[in-house]
Design a protein around this motif. Structure first.
Motif, mmCIF file in Angstrom:
data_model
loop_
_atom_site.group_PDB
_atom_site.id
_atom_site.type_symbol
_atom_site.label_atom_id
_atom_site.label_comp_id
_atom_site.label_asym_id
_atom_site.label_seq_id
_atom_site.Cartn_x
_atom_site.Cartn_y
_atom_site.Cartn_z
ATOM 1 N N THR B 29 0.801 -1.217 0.000
ATOM 2 C CA THR B 29 0.000 0.000 0.000
ATOM 3 C C THR B 29 0.842 1.281 0.000
ATOM 4 O OG1 THR B 29 -2.028 0.885 0.924
ATOM 5 C CG2 THR B 29 -0.447 0.142 2.515
ATOM 6 N N ARG B 30 1.924 1.290 0.771
ATOM 7 C CA ARG B 30 2.776 2.485 0.808
ATOM 8 C C ARG B 30 3.497 2.691 -0.531
ATOM 9 N NH1 ARG B 30 2.634 7.029 2.946
ATOM 10 N NH2 ARG B 30 2.399 6.207 5.048
ATOM 11 N N ARG B 31 3.999 1.616 -1.083
ATOM 12 C CA ARG B 31 4.732 1.722 -2.352
ATOM 13 C C ARG B 31 3.821 2.246 -3.463
ATOM 14 N NH1 ARG B 31 5.321 -1.511 -6.716
ATOM 15 N NH2 ARG B 31 4.261 -3.293 -5.793
ATOM 16 N N LEU B 32 2.610 1.732 -3.499
ATOM 17 C CA LEU B 32 1.681 2.174 -4.550
ATOM 18 C C LEU B 32 1.379 3.657 -4.425
ATOM 19 C CD1 LEU B 32 -0.868 -0.796 -4.477
ATOM 20 C CD2 LEU B 32 0.877 -0.348 -6.207
ATOM 21 N N LEU B 328 -2.585 8.507 17.051
ATOM 22 C CA LEU B 328 -1.150 8.254 16.865
ATOM 23 C C LEU B 328 -0.308 9.513 17.084
ATOM 24 C CD1 LEU B 328 -2.320 5.623 15.491
ATOM 25 C CD2 LEU B 328 -0.276 5.687 14.069
ATOM 26 N N GLY B 329 -0.984 10.622 17.308
ATOM 27 C CA GLY B 329 -0.259 11.871 17.562
ATOM 28 C C GLY B 329 0.685 12.193 16.411
ATOM 29 N N GLY B 330 1.891 12.629 16.750
ATOM 30 C CA GLY B 330 2.873 13.007 15.727
ATOM 31 C C GLY B 330 3.170 11.871 14.764
ATOM 32 N N HIS B 331 3.156 10.648 15.292
ATOM 33 C CA HIS B 331 3.428 9.488 14.419
ATOM 34 C C HIS B 331 2.354 9.359 13.343
ATOM 35 C CE1 HIS B 331 6.728 8.115 16.879
ATOM 36 N NE2 HIS B 331 5.980 8.278 17.947
ATOM 37 N N GLY B 332 1.148 9.775 13.682
ATOM 38 C CA GLY B 332 0.061 9.692 12.715
ATOM 39 C C GLY B 332 0.278 10.614 11.529
ATOM 40 N N PHE B 333 1.037 11.669 11.762
ATOM 41 C CA PHE B 333 1.295 12.656 10.707
ATOM 42 C C PHE B 333 2.435 12.222 9.786
ATOM 43 C CE2 PHE B 333 2.732 16.911 9.210
ATOM 44 C CZ PHE B 333 1.520 17.368 8.711
ATOM 45 N N THR B 334 3.205 11.246 10.240
ATOM 46 C CA THR B 334 4.371 10.821 9.444
ATOM 47 C C THR B 334 4.010 9.645 8.538
ATOM 48 O OG1 THR B 334 5.152 9.095 10.940
ATOM 49 C CG2 THR B 334 5.815 11.376 11.448
ATOM 50 N N LYS B 335 4.918 9.405 7.611
ATOM 51 C CA LYS B 335 4.726 8.253 6.727
ATOM 52 C C LYS B 335 5.279 6.970 7.340
ATOM 53 C CE LYS B 335 3.932 10.718 2.507
ATOM 54 N NZ LYS B 335 3.909 10.626 1.048
ATOM 55 N N GLY B 336 5.661 7.057 8.602
ATOM 56 C CA GLY B 336 6.094 5.857 9.309
ATOM 57 C C GLY B 336 4.932 4.918 9.594
ATOM 58 N N PRO B 338 0.692 3.911 8.239
ATOM 59 C CA PRO B 338 -0.200 4.114 7.077
ATOM 60 C C PRO B 338 -1.377 5.042 7.341
ATOM 61 C CG PRO B 338 -0.595 1.966 8.068
ATOM 62 C CD PRO B 338 0.539 2.574 8.836
ATOM 63 N N VAL B 339 -1.530 5.545 8.568
ATOM 64 C CA VAL B 339 -2.765 6.262 8.896
ATOM 65 C C VAL B 339 -2.889 7.571 8.115
ATOM 66 C CG1 VAL B 339 -4.217 7.121 10.755
ATOM 67 C CG2 VAL B 339 -2.752 5.166 11.157
ATOM 68 N N GLU B 340 -1.763 8.247 7.890
ATOM 69 C CA GLU B 340 -1.850 9.509 7.112
ATOM 70 C C GLU B 340 -2.330 9.214 5.687
ATOM 71 O OE1 GLU B 340 0.193 10.702 4.427
ATOM 72 O OE2 GLU B 340 1.239 8.780 4.268
ATOM 73 N N LEU B 341 -1.943 8.073 5.172
ATOM 74 C CA LEU B 341 -2.365 7.654 3.829
ATOM 75 C C LEU B 341 -3.866 7.359 3.833
ATOM 76 C CD1 LEU B 341 -0.395 4.890 1.894
ATOM 77 C CD2 LEU B 341 -2.851 5.066 1.771
ATOM 78 N N TRP B 342 -4.283 6.656 4.871
ATOM 79 C CA TRP B 342 -5.718 6.329 4.984
ATOM 80 C C TRP B 342 -6.555 7.590 5.175
ATOM 81 C CZ3 TRP B 342 -4.432 1.834 8.859
ATOM 82 C CH2 TRP B 342 -3.998 0.724 8.136
ATOM 83 N N TYR B 343 -5.973 8.547 5.891
ATOM 84 C CA TYR B 343 -6.672 9.830 6.099
ATOM 85 C C TYR B 343 -6.903 10.517 4.756
ATOM 86 C CZ TYR B 343 -7.224 14.616 7.985
ATOM 87 O OH TYR B 343 -7.669 15.875 8.300
ATOM 88 N N ARG B 344 -5.869 10.500 3.909
ATOM 89 C CA ARG B 344 -6.011 11.105 2.570
ATOM 90 C C ARG B 344 -7.007 10.303 1.728
ATOM 91 N NH1 ARG B 344 -1.536 10.271 -0.120
ATOM 92 N NH2 ARG B 344 -0.167 9.378 1.441
#
Lengths: 386, 358
Positions: B29-32, B328-336, B338-344
């Motif tokens: 999912t991240r690679r795509l 996830l706090g700050g981690h949620g904002f990073t690409k570390g 997948p949640v930021e991707l899911w948010y988008r």
């Protein structure tokens, strides 16, 4: 197979309930203006005289139905109950005696009309905070009860109450819960005035106190607090469906009035073509439908697993939480859309707004049920997540 | 008679898709998202599950089963779920509403072993666009229609063999089947999107495109375009159900592990209650989707149910993704994570009305 069709029996019974509630609607305002609850004691209300009680119709229905549990909830969703048109069919206290009592206890008390006393003024939905006590007196083989209970449905009615009290500490220091049959007329058992309320004014709700009340030891049903969950598991989704019934009435009223004003919902359109009112109505209908799905799945599961199963407790908590949320948001949202005219007592919308507010409080407020759902999802026990 | 019971076949589809989604899709999912392209190998694997091919056969068509499958795929990767749902939208429309000749001519290409993309082209590139107000026009000219208009956010447009173009004709919505190599059809380069990036959502322009009347969906009888929109709303609701579930299942172990001020985050009532709300929403979204898919399958009136399922899912998926990220706090904002991707993806899919089907 996934199936959402309503059977001939479902439709017929929903119609029986709808007719009942429409009859009640004709005098709903009049009943609402009675300042204190008047419990129905001597049969059906005259407004439904000569018609079959919806629950009797459900019990007698010969055509296929989706199941007693599912169909009961379908019936409840058709519209607001307005007021109690029939005496309560099976009070909880009587049910507890007949479910949990010994043969001797059933014989002595199973035929009586007994309500159920749980809540206390300072321990609403937290049984561990209850302070009502039962102390055994070996000299007379009696229990001595002390304490105060409140928010007791139909306490003015019938023969007495099954009251939950705490016994004396056991060897581990734990105080067991007792279900005790307490009959009216017992010295020290005093019933207070009915509560005056925001809504559901037709519903008798009162309090009682126990001061050195003596009851024979055989009145203690035993088996503690746990078994009551069965009754609550069965009843909570029904109350949730009843909340949806209230929402159905205010939604239908709002749809109708806004359509008269030229704002009719078209479900085909996308959001950019909708008026504010249309969009809000669609969102409220969506919440109604979301709640319907959760309630019916819960009741379907109950039918699959049996009433005594603990396998659908989380679904019960979800049904009740969703309905609490839906009844608050939908009744509040409809009155917002109806505007100033909506608050007039000329219409029933303001009554539904008041009546429905209790749904997210009685039989456990949403917060308590969210706790139960979260414990299940997170794998925590009571004491780990409170 | 109300029942939530899956058939044995549906249970098999559910578990097969769940395993496939977990093993094959989620790791990619991240690679795509980074590549903003779906690789053909993965599409071929997805195709090998047979979900689209089944719709091309009359006895295999089941919107309920598709909704179940799309939830499973959506739980791993909403983009790939939508890649399939987009083609399903086209194939389902031909299977349900195409004339015998159209079904005979078009469906075999989607019944084979090789991935074949096609899409329903509904959305248009203007702010305030609505499915009930189409700018694209198809005017009858003898035995042909002349099609003019621009369609936006068409999934995998450059890989599609056909578009089912929703355009206004004589004041009502109509659907025209347009092969991509028809003169006057031009596919723009993808401009990149907030979410669902691998779908390569692109604009397709139809300029004086001649479409034979025989390529009007349903030919002389025409088509019920609303049913296509209804199907799209159901498919999107199914994928959003999966997306919500994926977020729920990701944040639960995180909030249990994360210690904040001495106790796990999960033991804070606000967090615990929000997780309960997320769970309830996912459940409700699923039942609403099933109910609408059931109505579609049974050919019952479905527009209202489909709208309600889509509206609820579109509204609550934002709540779920937003709170999931916050947990996830700050981690949620990073690409570390997948949640930021899911948010988008959540914001993107909930406004992409029309680009799918069951």
């Amino acid at each position: 197979m996934v199936d959402f069709s309503l059977t001939e029996g479902d439709l017929k019974l929903m119609e029986v309930m709808r007719a009942e509630r429409l009859r009640a609607r004709t005098i709903a305002r009049e009943i609402d203006r009675i300042p204190e609850s008047q419990p129905l004691t001597d049969g059906d209300h005259p407004i439904v005289a000569g018609t079959i009680a919806p629950y009797a119709a459900l019990a007698q229905e010969k055509a296929p139905i989706s199941g007693l549990a599912v169909t009961e909830c379908l019936m409840q969703t058709v519209g607001a109950p307005e007021f109690n048109t029939r005496p309560a069919p099976s009070p909880s206290g009587t049910w507890i005696v007949n479910e949990l009592g010994s043969e001797e206890q059933k014989k002595a008390y199973g035929h009586l009309w007994l309500v159920f006393g749980v809540s206390e003024p300072i321990a609403g939905s937290d049984p561990s905070a209850m302070i009502s006590t039962a102390k055994y007196d070996p000299e007379t083989d009696e229990y001595v009860l002390n304490g105060e209970k409140t928010f007791i449905s139909n306490i003015d009615l019938g023969d007495g109450v099954v009251v939950i009290v705490k016994g004396e500490p056991d060897a581990d220091g734990k105080r067991p819960f007792y279900n005790v049959v307490l009959l009216k007329g017992t010295p020290g058992f005093e019933i207070g005035q009915p509560w005056r309320k925001l809504g559901t004014r037709y519903h008798n709700l009162g309090s009682f106190s126990m001061v050195d009340v003596r009851v024979p030891a055989m009145n203690v049903l035993g088996n503690g607090f746990v078994n009551i969950q069965t009754r609550l598991n069965v009843n909570r989704p029904v109350q949730s469906a009843l909340g949806l019934g209230m929402c159905r009435s205010i939604l239908d009223f709002t749809h109708g009035k806004l359509a008269e004003a030229g704002d009719e919902v078209d479900y085909a359109k996308g959001r950019s073509s909708r008026s504010f009112a249309e969009d809000k109505l669609i969102r409220m209908e969506a919440l109604w439908e979301a709640t319907w799905g959760v309630i019916m799945q819960c009741k379907w599961l109950e039918q699959q697993l049996g009433q005594l199963s603990k396998g659908f407790q989380t679904q019960v908590a979800m049904a009740k939480t969703m309905s609490g949320k839906a009844t608050r948001q939908i009744t509040q949202g409809c009155l917002e859309l109806l505007g100033a005219e909506g608050i007039s007592e000329e219409y029933l919308a303001e009554k539904y707004f008041r009546d429905a507010r209790i749904i997210d409080i009685y039989e456990g407020p949403g917060e308590i049920h969210r706790l139960a759902i979260a414990r299940k999802l997170l794998g925590y026990r009571k004491g780990e997540l409170d | 008679m109300i029942s939530y019971e899956l058939t044995e076949e549906q249970q098999i589809v559910q578990s097969t898709m769940a395993e496939f989604a977990r093993e094959e899709l989620f790791p990619q999912t991240r690679r795509l998202d980074d590549d903003a392209a779906i690789d053909t190998e993965l599409l071929a694997k997805l195709w090998s599950t047979g979900i689209v091919q089944m719709q091309a056969e009359a006895e295999g068509r089941s919107p309920v089963t598709n909704a179940i499958a799309l939830e499973e795929l959506g739980a791993a990767d909403a983009t790939l779920a939508l890649a399939i749902a987009s083609t399903l939208g086209f194939v389902g429309a031909i299977a349900d509403q195409g004339s015998a000749r159209q079904r005979e001519e078009l469906l075999p290409a989607f019944a084979g072993d090789a991935f074949q993309a096609a899409a329903v082209a509904v959305l248009e590139p203007s702010f305030g666009f609505d499915v009930s107000r189409l700018s694209a026009k198809a005017s009858r000219d003898g035995d042909n229609y002349i099609l003019n208009g621009r369609k936006a956010m068409v999934p995998m447009a450059s890989q599609c063999s056909h578009f089912l173009v929703i355009a206004e004709s004589d004041g009502v919505a109509d659907a025209l089947i347009v092969p991509r190599d028809t003169p006057g059809v031009s596919i723009a380069e993808p401009k990149g999107t907030l979410g669902l990036r691998a779908l390569e959502l692109a604009e397709v322009t139809f300029e004086n495109v001649t479409v034979p009347a025989a390529m009007r969906l349903g030919e002389d009888k025409g088509a019920d375009v609303q049913q296509i929109i209804d199907g799209a709303r159901i498919a999107l609701a199914a994928i959003m159900t999966g997306l919500g579930r994926g977020i729920r299942d990701y944040v639960i172990p995180y909030v249990k592990d994360r210690i904040v001020h001495g106790t796990p985050l999960a033991k804070k009532q606000f967090i615990a209650f929000t997780i309960a709300d997320i769970h309830m929403d996912v459940e409700a979204m699923r039942w609403m989707t099933w109910k609408a898919a059931w109505a579609l399958e049974e050919r019952q009136p479905v527009t209202q149910q489909a709208q309600l399922a889509f509206t609820y899912a579109g509204q609550q998926i934002i709540f779920i993704a937003d709170h999931g990220l916050q947990m996830l706090g700050g981690h949620g904002f990073t690409k570390g994570h997948p949640v930021e991707l899911w948010y988008r993806n959540a914001r993107a899919i909930s406004v992409l009305e029309g680009a799918a089907g069951v």
